[in-house]
Motif scaffolding. Sequence first.
Motif, PDB file in Angstrom:
ATOM      1  N   GLU A  18       0.830  -1.207   0.000  1.00 43.15           N
ATOM      2  CA  GLU A  18       0.000   0.000   0.000  1.00 43.15           C
ATOM      3  C   GLU A  18       0.866   1.259   0.000  1.00 43.15           C
ATOM      4  O   GLU A  18       0.620   2.205  -0.755  1.00 43.15           O
ATOM      5  CB  GLU A  18      -0.901  -0.021   1.236  1.00 43.15           C
ATOM      6  N   ALA A  26      -5.158   4.299  -0.426  1.00 43.79           N
ATOM      7  CA  ALA A  26      -4.995   3.058  -1.195  1.00 43.79           C
ATOM      8  C   ALA A  26      -5.565   1.879  -0.430  1.00 43.79           C
ATOM      9  O   ALA A  26      -5.592   1.866   0.798  1.00 43.79           O
ATOM     10  CB  ALA A  26      -3.524   2.818  -1.508  1.00 43.79           C
ATOM     11  N   ARG A  27      -5.998   0.889  -1.189  1.00 41.70           N
ATOM     12  CA  ARG A  27      -6.453  -0.382  -0.631  1.00 41.70           C
ATOM     13  C   ARG A  27      -5.904  -1.490  -1.525  1.00 41.70           C
ATOM     14  O   ARG A  27      -5.976  -1.401  -2.749  1.00 41.70           O
ATOM     15  CB  ARG A  27      -7.971  -0.434  -0.588  1.00 41.70           C
ATOM     16  N   ARG A  83      -5.789  -5.616  -2.477  1.00 41.80           N
ATOM     17  CA  ARG A  83      -6.430  -6.931  -2.392  1.00 41.80           C
ATOM     18  C   ARG A  83      -5.585  -7.926  -3.170  1.00 41.80           C
ATOM     19  O   ARG A  83      -4.947  -7.577  -4.150  1.00 41.80           O
ATOM     20  CB  ARG A  83      -7.838  -6.892  -2.981  1.00 41.80           C
ATOM     21  N   GLU A 141      -4.332  -6.440  -6.627  1.00 34.23           N
ATOM     22  CA  GLU A 141      -5.257  -5.440  -7.155  1.00 34.23           C
ATOM     23  C   GLU A 141      -5.155  -4.209  -6.266  1.00 34.23           C
ATOM     24  O   GLU A 141      -5.363  -4.300  -5.054  1.00 34.23           O
ATOM     25  CB  GLU A 141      -6.683  -5.966  -7.177  1.00 34.23           C
ATOM     26  N   SER A 150      -6.474  -0.417  -5.413  1.00 37.72           N
ATOM     27  CA  SER A 150      -7.553   0.553  -5.574  1.00 37.72           C
ATOM     28  C   SER A 150      -7.094   1.856  -4.929  1.00 37.72           C
ATOM     29  O   SER A 150      -6.733   1.865  -3.752  1.00 37.72           O
ATOM     30  CB  SER A 150      -8.837   0.073  -4.894  1.00 37.72           C
ATOM     31  N   ARG A 185      -7.951   5.995  -4.198  1.00 41.71           N
ATOM     32  CA  ARG A 185      -8.929   7.089  -4.122  1.00 41.71           C
ATOM     33  C   ARG A 185      -8.105   8.369  -4.115  1.00 41.71           C
ATOM     34  O   ARG A 185      -7.249   8.556  -3.260  1.00 41.71           O
ATOM     35  CB  ARG A 185      -9.755   6.979  -2.846  1.00 41.71           C
ATOM     36  N   THR A 202      -5.155   9.836 -14.446  1.00 38.82           N
ATOM     37  CA  THR A 202      -5.419   8.488 -13.912  1.00 38.82           C
ATOM     38  C   THR A 202      -4.611   7.429 -14.660  1.00 38.82           C
ATOM     39  O   THR A 202      -4.133   6.472 -14.055  1.00 38.82           O
ATOM     40  CB  THR A 202      -6.916   8.149 -13.984  1.00 38.82           C
ATOM     41  N   GLN A 248      -1.980   4.916 -12.912  1.00 37.17           N
ATOM     42  CA  GLN A 248      -2.062   3.461 -13.082  1.00 37.17           C
ATOM     43  C   GLN A 248      -0.738   2.888 -13.571  1.00 37.17           C
ATOM     44  O   GLN A 248      -0.252   1.881 -13.053  1.00 37.17           O
ATOM     45  CB  GLN A 248      -3.188   3.109 -14.066  1.00 37.17           C
ATOM     46  N   VAL A 305      -4.906  -1.724 -11.512  1.00 39.07           N
ATOM     47  CA  VAL A 305      -4.885  -0.537 -10.671  1.00 39.07           C
ATOM     48  C   VAL A 305      -6.123   0.266 -11.024  1.00 39.07           C
ATOM     49  O   VAL A 305      -6.263   0.734 -12.160  1.00 39.07           O
ATOM     50  CB  VAL A 305      -3.615   0.315 -10.903  1.00 39.07           C
ATOM     51  N   SER A 306      -7.030   0.411 -10.080  1.00 44.54           N
ATOM     52  CA  SER A 306      -8.217   1.227 -10.321  1.00 44.54           C
ATOM     53  C   SER A 306      -8.083   2.526  -9.553  1.00 44.54           C
ATOM     54  O   SER A 306      -7.644   2.542  -8.407  1.00 44.54           O
ATOM     55  CB  SER A 306      -9.484   0.478  -9.909  1.00 44.54           C
ATOM     56  N   PHE A 326     -10.076   6.036  -8.449  1.00 38.93           N
ATOM     57  CA  PHE A 326     -11.338   6.743  -8.259  1.00 38.93           C
ATOM     58  C   PHE A 326     -11.006   8.178  -7.891  1.00 38.93           C
ATOM     59  O   PHE A 326     -10.412   8.434  -6.853  1.00 38.93           O
ATOM     60  CB  PHE A 326     -12.156   6.070  -7.143  1.00 38.93           C
TER      61      PHE A 326
END
Length: 187
Positions: free
Chosen positions: A102, A120-121, A123, A130, A132, A134, A147, A151, A169-170, A172
């Motif tokens: 993270e 960040a998160r 998984r 993965e 994620s 924000r 973005t 990524q 990498v998503s 938001f």
Amino acid sequence: MIRVLDKFLLFLYSLAIGAVAVIAFSAGMYWFPEEWLSNLVHNLYSGDYDWLQATVLVVSAIVFLISLRFFYVSLKRSNASTPSIDQRTEFGDIRISLETVENLALKAASRQRGVKELKARIRISEAGIEVSLRAIADGESSIPVLTEEIQRAVKSHVEEITGIPVAGVSVFVANIIQTANFKSRVE
């Protein structure tokens, strides 16, 4: 499911121990009449009130079993307290905490121009990690370009440092920061 069960058992255990503590404190402060306590003990041992004996036995057995469960859990979970990614190499085992991954993702994303705040998160999936994110952008940069840069930077940085494939990498974009560029007007 087991964590929910353990939380429920901990709740019941806390209630039982709390009730015993209140009763013991009240008896120690002489808030119960002596006759009432001696009648309770006499009824418990006399056998006239089978329901009282059964209740005391069942409650004490349940509290004892819950105590054994918590003792087992405290010994069992001490080894793997932090979630991690485990790898085996020819030289031995490697464990990388999810917090480390993270922080690597946040470091790579924060280097991009136009990003103001990040969370960040991480998984773990079958294909790899993965990520994620924000983000809050400055509102000056193109969001699609920003973005995509985030990524690309996060994927390459995390893979380079950890050696673990990044599945995706998503990003938001939660908001943009309003810059106050107001001209003061003096009349």
